[in-house]
Every structure is written in C-alpha cells, then in structure tokens.
Design a protein around this motif. Structure first.
Motif, PDB file in Angstrom:
ATOM      1  N   LYS A 135       0.782  -1.133  -0.091  1.00  0.00           N
ATOM      2  CA  LYS A 135       0.101  -0.087   0.008  1.00  0.00           C
ATOM      3  C   LYS A 135       0.984   1.235   0.204  1.00  0.00           C
ATOM      4  CE  LYS A 135      -4.032  -2.066   2.292  1.00  0.00           C
ATOM      5  NZ  LYS A 135      -4.830  -1.948   3.532  1.00  0.00           N
ATOM      6  N   SER A 136       2.176   1.258   0.291  1.00  0.00           N
ATOM      7  CA  SER A 136       2.850   2.293   0.445  1.00  0.00           C
ATOM      8  C   SER A 136       3.602   2.661  -0.964  1.00  0.00           C
ATOM      9  CB  SER A 136       4.047   2.213   1.438  1.00  0.00           C
ATOM     10  OG  SER A 136       4.995   1.231   1.028  1.00  0.00           O
ATOM     11  N   ILE A 137       3.555   1.958  -1.714  1.00  0.00           N
ATOM     12  CA  ILE A 137       4.122   2.162  -3.060  1.00  0.00           C
ATOM     13  C   ILE A 137       3.278   3.344  -3.682  1.00  0.00           C
ATOM     14  CG2 ILE A 137       4.204   1.284  -5.578  1.00  0.00           C
ATOM     15  CD1 ILE A 137       4.692  -1.640  -4.311  1.00  0.00           C
ATOM     16  N   SER A 138       4.225   4.174  -4.421  1.00  0.00           N
ATOM     17  CA  SER A 138       3.680   5.545  -4.803  1.00  0.00           C
ATOM     18  C   SER A 138       3.546   5.638  -6.143  1.00  0.00           C
ATOM     19  CB  SER A 138       4.518   6.792  -4.232  1.00  0.00           C
ATOM     20  OG  SER A 138       5.793   6.821  -4.624  1.00  0.00           O
ATOM     21  N   ILE A 139       2.537   6.276  -6.663  1.00  0.00           N
ATOM     22  CA  ILE A 139       2.430   6.339  -8.012  1.00  0.00           C
ATOM     23  C   ILE A 139       2.236   8.058  -8.448  1.00  0.00           C
ATOM     24  CG2 ILE A 139       1.725   4.038  -8.523  1.00  0.00           C
ATOM     25  CD1 ILE A 139      -1.122   5.193  -8.814  1.00  0.00           C
ATOM     26  N   VAL A 140       2.591   8.557  -9.741  1.00  0.00           N
ATOM     27  CA  VAL A 140       2.166   9.877  -9.964  1.00  0.00           C
ATOM     28  C   VAL A 140       0.705  10.044 -10.247  1.00  0.00           C
ATOM     29  CG1 VAL A 140       2.993  11.866 -11.697  1.00  0.00           C
ATOM     30  CG2 VAL A 140       4.563  10.147 -10.755  1.00  0.00           C
ATOM     31  N   CYS A 141       0.123  10.918  -9.715  1.00  0.00           N
ATOM     32  CA  CYS A 141      -1.504  11.120 -10.132  1.00  0.00           C
ATOM     33  C   CYS A 141      -1.619  12.456 -10.576  1.00  0.00           C
ATOM     34  CB  CYS A 141      -2.037  10.946  -8.798  1.00  0.00           C
ATOM     35  SG  CYS A 141      -2.021   9.231  -8.191  1.00  0.00           S
ATOM     36  N   PRO A 142      -2.373  12.416 -11.607  1.00  0.00           N
ATOM     37  CA  PRO A 142      -2.742  14.200 -12.079  1.00  0.00           C
ATOM     38  C   PRO A 142      -3.528  14.803 -11.419  1.00  0.00           C
ATOM     39  CG  PRO A 142      -3.813  12.282 -13.289  1.00  0.00           C
ATOM     40  CD  PRO A 142      -2.947  11.578 -12.475  1.00  0.00           C
ATOM     41  N   ASP A 143      -3.787  15.853 -11.342  1.00  0.00           N
ATOM     42  CA  ASP A 143      -4.804  16.693 -10.818  1.00  0.00           C
ATOM     43  C   ASP A 143      -6.271  16.103 -11.082  1.00  0.00           C
ATOM     44  OD1 ASP A 143      -4.542  18.108 -12.874  1.00  0.00           O
ATOM     45  OD2 ASP A 143      -4.493  19.856 -12.267  1.00  0.00           O
ATOM     46  N   ASP A 144      -6.554  15.885 -12.217  1.00  0.00           N
ATOM     47  CA  ASP A 144      -7.648  15.528 -12.855  1.00  0.00           C
ATOM     48  C   ASP A 144      -7.673  14.027 -13.324  1.00  0.00           C
ATOM     49  OD1 ASP A 144     -10.008  14.757 -14.252  1.00  0.00           O
ATOM     50  OD2 ASP A 144      -9.710  16.675 -15.751  1.00  0.00           O
TER      51      ASP A 144
END
Length: 454
Positions: free
Chosen positions: A392-401
C-alpha cells in the motif's frame, strides 16, 4: 491413411551430446557465441537470460558442437520439470550457439525429417517415455541411450512433411500472437511512460509546442489531441512533476488487497478441481504456463472467502523469490485468461482499485520505478516478499484531474485485453496441436479432416 512402421528413435535420428566447456573461460559480450546449457531450456522454448558465452577466438575445432536452425535439443539433467519436458527447437535468432554437456542435440536423417522430429519429441508419448526411464533421485537424468530407445510408429516421409507443415501452421499462428502481444503491451506501456513517467506532453509544451497534435506527440487524430492536450499542465513544478500533480500511495485507492490460500498439507497430488495460481505463474499480461497449473478441491474453493479471481483483477508476485532477492512481477486478468474460474494462493496479491481504472493501475505497477520500490520494500531474507503495508505504500504519480487516468484506460484497455485474448487463443491452438499429433501419426484422422475441424 498414414503408413507407419515401428522404429526406435536411435535408428532414425542423429543425436549428439555436448562438449564440457570450462566455466573459467566464459566471457561477456554479445559478439561471442552463446553456450546452450540445460538451464537455457524450458518447455518448448529457449531462455537466453544471463546466457554464458564462449570466446569467439577459441571456436576452432568446435564445429561439431555448433548448433543449426531446426536442431531439437533436450536437457539430459532434470529433463522433466513440473511444467513439462525440457526441450526446444532452435531458430536463426538463437545462433550462433554451441552445445554444452548434459544436453542432447537431435537432427533428422534420411528416414526422419527434422521438422517432424520437433513434434515427436514434444509429444505426450515421448514425455511418458522420459518419465519412465529417467534415473536418479536428487538430480533425475536421462542418457543418450535411453533417448534412442524410444519406440514409435514412423510415418512415411511424405506424411511426415504433411503433418509438420500442418502443425507448423498452428505454431506459426501461436508465434504471431505472441509477437503481437509484445507489440500491444509495449504500445500501452509506451503511452503510459510518455504521459505519467516522462511527462511528454508537458515537456513538449515547455519546448514551445502549442498545437494539440504536437503536444500529444502526433500520436492522436487532431480531434482527440484537441481533447487531451488541455489536460496536461504547461510546465513542471519544483518537484519535477507537472504542476498540480503529486505522488500518492497506492493504498489511498485500494478497494481490495488480499491473498488466497491452500488446503492444509498443500496441493501436491491434487490433479483436478479449481486452478490455484502461485507466485511462479505471475509473469505479465498474456503470459501463463499452463503446465505449472495446480488445483484445489472445489469444496475448498467454495469455502474460501478470499482469493477468488475476476476479470480485471491485478495480480502481484507477493513473495517466493530467491533468498535476498524479490523478483517483482505483475499480471492482469481479462477475457477468461488464464482461466474462466480460478483462485490464488498465499503468495499472490489480488488488487482492485477505486478511482483508478484497473488497466491504468496495471501499467502504473509495471514501471521500472514501481518495481524498484517493490524490491526496496521487500522484507525477509529466506523468502523476501511484500506485506500489505509495503504494498500500500508504493507511490505512483497522479494527475490533478483523475479523468486523465480514465482517458488513458480507454485507449490502453483494448491493447491489454488483446494480449489476453491472443493468449487465450494460443492455449486453444496448443491444446489442439497436442491432441492432433498422435491421431495424425496413427492415421486415426486425416489431415483434411483435421483442417476442417480447425
């Protein structure tokens, strides 16, 4: 009617065992010939990952051991693995390569066509022969003499050619589907990298692009580019991400994260029931080795409250790697591949996301960055793996939309689903090929009838 006469394999095949190349003389460099060892042979295919190589300057006198396209090779140590017989047929792409000891190289003779030989060695009858004669407990093995002792009904050369051409057509379709899958998956991953890893549309704007088609990299029709381009920020922020975008833990979007289980005492000896998939079968979308299938009793499956797989699930290699080394792998289930109904064991995560489409999540978790995080977060020495907290701690890049995630999925889903659809077809073609071979050899069915059935 196919005409046959009973022979031993040794009567009609040219068989050679390999040379004892000295490991101290192995070299690096792709210009040097590969050495074909038993470790390079899987069920029906060759694996050249970390292939050992021989100095090209020391190849004099080794012509005898030089392999040719069409050669059939069989591992003599551990000739049978759980997935099936360790044999393969070489292609031009595998050359140049030399034969190493404890591997048998087979070629046809005047009475046996080499293109037919590959199907003979891959037959269930020859596999049963190997299982019956192999010796050794710690390291099962087979000798050249035992290979030669295999008896079978040899069709005429004309019938051999017809059978090989027909079965070869099935293999050609299987190979075409496999290569198509590589292209489809790479197309989806390339698009994901451009949008969410390299931030291509943003960087192109920073370089002066203003036309939507130029911003999107000329990969889209003008009307689609006009819709997509405004969704990408015009510049990067101080954190190196497009302005307004941020990294978020995958745990923020988890709807389901669970493993399955196996009966007490394991699944050894269970030959039927519901397929149970373990970590060793998690490779990538459209890839599954049916020969490794294990099962749980249907009653046990019904009683499981976790680990039932549905189309759209993301499957993650949770643990089971070598000591001190996690081997990250992620797969995606759709179109009834690898099975219409199956479950997972305790070494696999089943993941379903909220707010992020499943195909987008699959692509996000198969980037180099995600795999690096998995390796860094893995715990354990004897069997490194990911627990739920780490996953669950793996991070991904998320857009604002987040609508951009949906638009990516709309484009990528047909590509990823196509991989599974082709793989499902390949399963059917392989089963058909294996079913037809003994019937064609025995004359039980004619080639015309087989073609009509296909």
């Amino acid at each position: 009617m196919v005409e046959c006469n009973s022979v031993s394999l040794g009567d009609v095949v040219d068989i050679l065992t390999g040379n004892p190349f000295k490991s101290a003389e192995y070299v690096e460099g792709e210009d040097n010939p590969k050495l074909l060892r038993g470790d390079n042979i899987a069920q029906g295919t060759l694996r050249w990952d970390n292939a050992k190589r021989w100095p090209i300057g020391k190849s004099d006198g080794l012509k005898k051991y030089a392999l040719k396209a069409g050669d059939v090779v069989l591992a003599m140590d551990r000739p049978w693995i759980e997935a099936g017989l360790k044999f393969a047929c070489l292609s031009e792409h595998d050359l140049p390569a030399f034969l190493v000891q404890r591997v048998a190289r087979m070629r046809g003779t005047k009475r046996l066509r080499t293109d037919f030989l590959r199907y003979l060695i891959g037959s269930k009858a020859f596999t049963a022969h190997v299982l019956g004669v192999q010796t050794g407990t710690a390291v099962p093995h087979i000798s050249a003499g035992q290979i030669k002792s295999y008896e079978f009904d040899l069709p005429s050369l004309e019938d051999q050619e017809s059978i090989a051409v027909y079965l070869g057509a099935l293999d050609d379709k299987i190979e075409l589907n496999r290569r198509m899958n590589e292209t489809l998956e790479e197309m989806a991953r390339a698009l994901f990298r451009d949008w969410f890893v390299d931030f291509g549309p943003t960087r192109r704007q920073m370089e002066g692009a203003t036309d939507p088609a130029a911003i999107m990299g000329h990969a889209f029709p003008p009307e689609k580019a006009t819709t997509l381009a405004p969704l990408f920020p015009a510049k990067l922020g101080d954190d190196g991400l497009p302005e307004g975008w941020e990294r978020k833990a995958i745990g923020e979007f988890v709807d389901v994260l669970e493993t399955g289980r196996r009966p007490k005492g394991g699944v050894k000896g269970i030959k039927a029931g519901v397929p149970s998939v373990g970590a060793e079968s998690i490779k990538r979308v459209g890839v599954f080795d049916v020969g490794k299938t294990k099962y749980v009793p249907r009653e046990f499956f019904k009683a499981m409250n976790l680990g039932h797989i549905k189309d759209g699930d993301i499957l993650i290699y949770k643990d089971g790697g070598k000591p001190g080394e996690l081997r990250p792998a992620v797969s995606y289930v759709s179109n009834g591949f690898p099975f219409e109904e199956f479950c997972i064991n305790e070494h696999v995560f089943r993941l379903r996301l909220d707010r992020i489409p499943q195909v987008t999540g699959y692509c996000a978790l198969t980037t180099d960055d995600a795999f690096w995080q998995m390796r860094e977060l893995a715990t354990g020495v004897a069997q490194p793996g990911l627990n739920q907290k780490a996953m669950k701690s793996i991070s991904i890049v998320c857009p604002d939309d987040f609508g951009l995630f949906s638009k990516f999925s709309y484009i990528a889903s047909p590509l990823i689903d196509g991989c599974n659809r082709n793989a499902k077809q390949n399963q059917t073609l392989a089963e058909m090929r294996d079913l037809l071979l003994p019937k064609l050899m025995s004359g039980e069915i004619r080639l015309n009838d087989a073609e009509a059935a296909v």
